[in-house]
Design an enzyme around this catalytic site. Structure first.
Site, PDB file in Angstrom:
ATOM      1  CB  THR A 184      -0.896   0.000   1.267  1.00 11.16           C
ATOM      2  OG1 THR A 184      -1.712  -1.156   1.222  1.00 11.16           O
ATOM      3  CG2 THR A 184      -1.782   1.216   1.330  1.00 11.16           C
ATOM      4  CB  SER A 186      -1.556 -11.241  -0.771  1.00  9.53           C
ATOM      5  OG  SER A 186      -2.086 -10.416   0.223  1.00  9.53           O
ATOM      6  CG  ASP A 234      -1.249  -7.029  -2.166  1.00 10.47           C
ATOM      7  OD1 ASP A 234      -2.082  -6.119  -2.124  1.00 10.47           O
ATOM      8  OD2 ASP A 234      -1.132  -7.887  -1.260  1.00 10.47           O
ATOM      9  CD  GLN A 249      -6.285 -22.739  17.594  1.00 10.67           C
ATOM     10  OE1 GLN A 249      -7.269 -22.093  17.941  1.00 10.67           O
ATOM     11  NE2 GLN A 249      -6.378 -23.951  17.099  1.00 10.67           N
TER      12      GLN A 249
END
Ligand code: ASP
Length: 355
Positions: free
Chosen positions: A13, A59, A57, A291
């Site tokens: 970004t 990802s 990006d 977790q």
């Protein structure tokens, strides 16, 4: 002499603009990034820039991109005092963790940063993140850099990268480091907590395939290989035998990050323990990682983790899943098959676990 800083733009970004036709954010030419922050010229350091040929990006980051990034740092290591990596926030913790293992005995700062709003946005968080990252990478004392590790700087805090996780897709404060305090806080002054900084040193266990680690402690070693034959298996109430077995039996699988409950607890059913046992017998390494974002695995504390302990499962202690993945990929790539994986994994190699 002014510190020389290499700014490496990978995408994200921070360097994005809106496509006028689709309205979607896309990367733009890196030279425009400097155009958007003329303030950079005021910093008391020499900044040079380089960029991924095709900014992405985060990802889309994969092991080949980690290697490209590592290669850039490695090739320029002797010519710069510090490195600032502009990176999308989505997988920044993964990349930061990977870099921390790829560079053993780092003697210079590598600071990753990004932003939640594009640099061109009026309310952008990009400018502060970038300017302060460069300042931190330029901090110098007694003829050597103060920071000698891979960090993430975001929204007034500097973290050890392999302790972080992206926690928020909305707030400027996107990252947290639940099991290790921030290394520095940016307020009116830049406050670096020197006690918390990684003091460097070798992997205390020899992980090299062929080479000897009997080297001078001042020498940085670059090991970019990572083994991707790993998987994260997150437990949830109702997980089926079919799913667990299918994952444990993946052809060629070498490692499983088992995301357990609480302090490392898991179902006690015989099919579940059996599936893990079979995988271990095929030399698949299994790491017990909680977790919970904060706190540590403590196998044997509850009856629901006694069986895992008996299986000799590796404890991730308070490691993040992001760091556990990177550490496992790194160790699998460099450790001999016969090596004591459990011992190596349960040792803090880059300050990633509290042991
Ligand atoms: N999707 C973006 C990325 O990770 C988000 C960001 O830059 O923060 O590349």
């Amino acid at each position: 002499m002014k510190p020389r800083i290499l700014l490496i733009y990978t995408g994200g970004t921070i360097g994005m603009i809106k496509d006028p036709e689709t309205g979607a954010l896309r990367s733009f030419d890196f030279t425009q990034l400097l155009f958007h922050i003329p303030e950079l010229k005021q910093l008391d350091c020499q900044i040079e820039t380089t960029s991924f040929k095709e900014p992405i990006d985060s990802s889309d980051m994969d092991l080949s991109h980690w290697k490209v990034l590592g290669d850039i740092i490695n090739a320029n290591y002797d010519d710069y005092h510090g490195f600032v990596v502009l990176h999308g926030s989505d997988t920044m913790s993964h990349t930061g963790s990977a870099l921390s293992f790829m560079f053993e005995n780092l003697t210079k700062p590598v600071i990753l940063t990004g932003s939640q709003l594009p640099i061109g946005d009026l309310r952008t968080d990009a400018k502060e993140n970038l300017i302060t990252s460069i300042q931190l990478a330029s901090e110098w004392d007694d003829n050597e850099p103060i920071i000698k590790e891979v960090c993430i700087y975001f929204e007034y805090q500097l973290y050890r990268a392999n302790r972080t996780a992206k926690m928020n897709a909305e707030h400027f404060e996107a990252f947290s480091s639940p099991n290790y305090p921030p290394l520095a806080i940016s307020g009116v002054h830049l406050n670096i907590d020197r006690q918390l900084l990684w003091k460097g040193g070798f992997d205390r266990v020899s992980i090299a395939k062929k080479e000897s680690l009997e080297l001078s402690p001042r020498i940085m070693i670059y090991r970019p290989e990572m083994d991707s034959k790993v998987v994260v298996l997150k437990l949830f109430p109702g997980i089926t035998e079919e799913v667990v077995k299918a994952i444990c039996q993946i052809e060629g699988l070498r490692g499983i990050i088992l995301e357990t409950y609480g302090s490392g607890n898991a179902p006690t059913s015989s099919w579940f323990i059996g599936a893990l046992k079979d995988a271990l017998l095929r030399n698949v390494r299994i790491i017990n990682v909680t977790q919970c974002r904060g706190g540590s695995v403590d196998m044997g504390k509850y009856e629901t983790s006694v069986a895992l302990k008996k299986l000799g499962m590796v404890s991730g202690y308070d490691i993040t899943t992001e760091a556990a993945l990177a550490k496992m990929m790194y160790l699998l790539a460099y450790m001999p098959e016969t090596g004591d994986f459990k011992k190596y994994f349960e040792t803090s190699l880059r300050g990633e676990i509290s042991v």
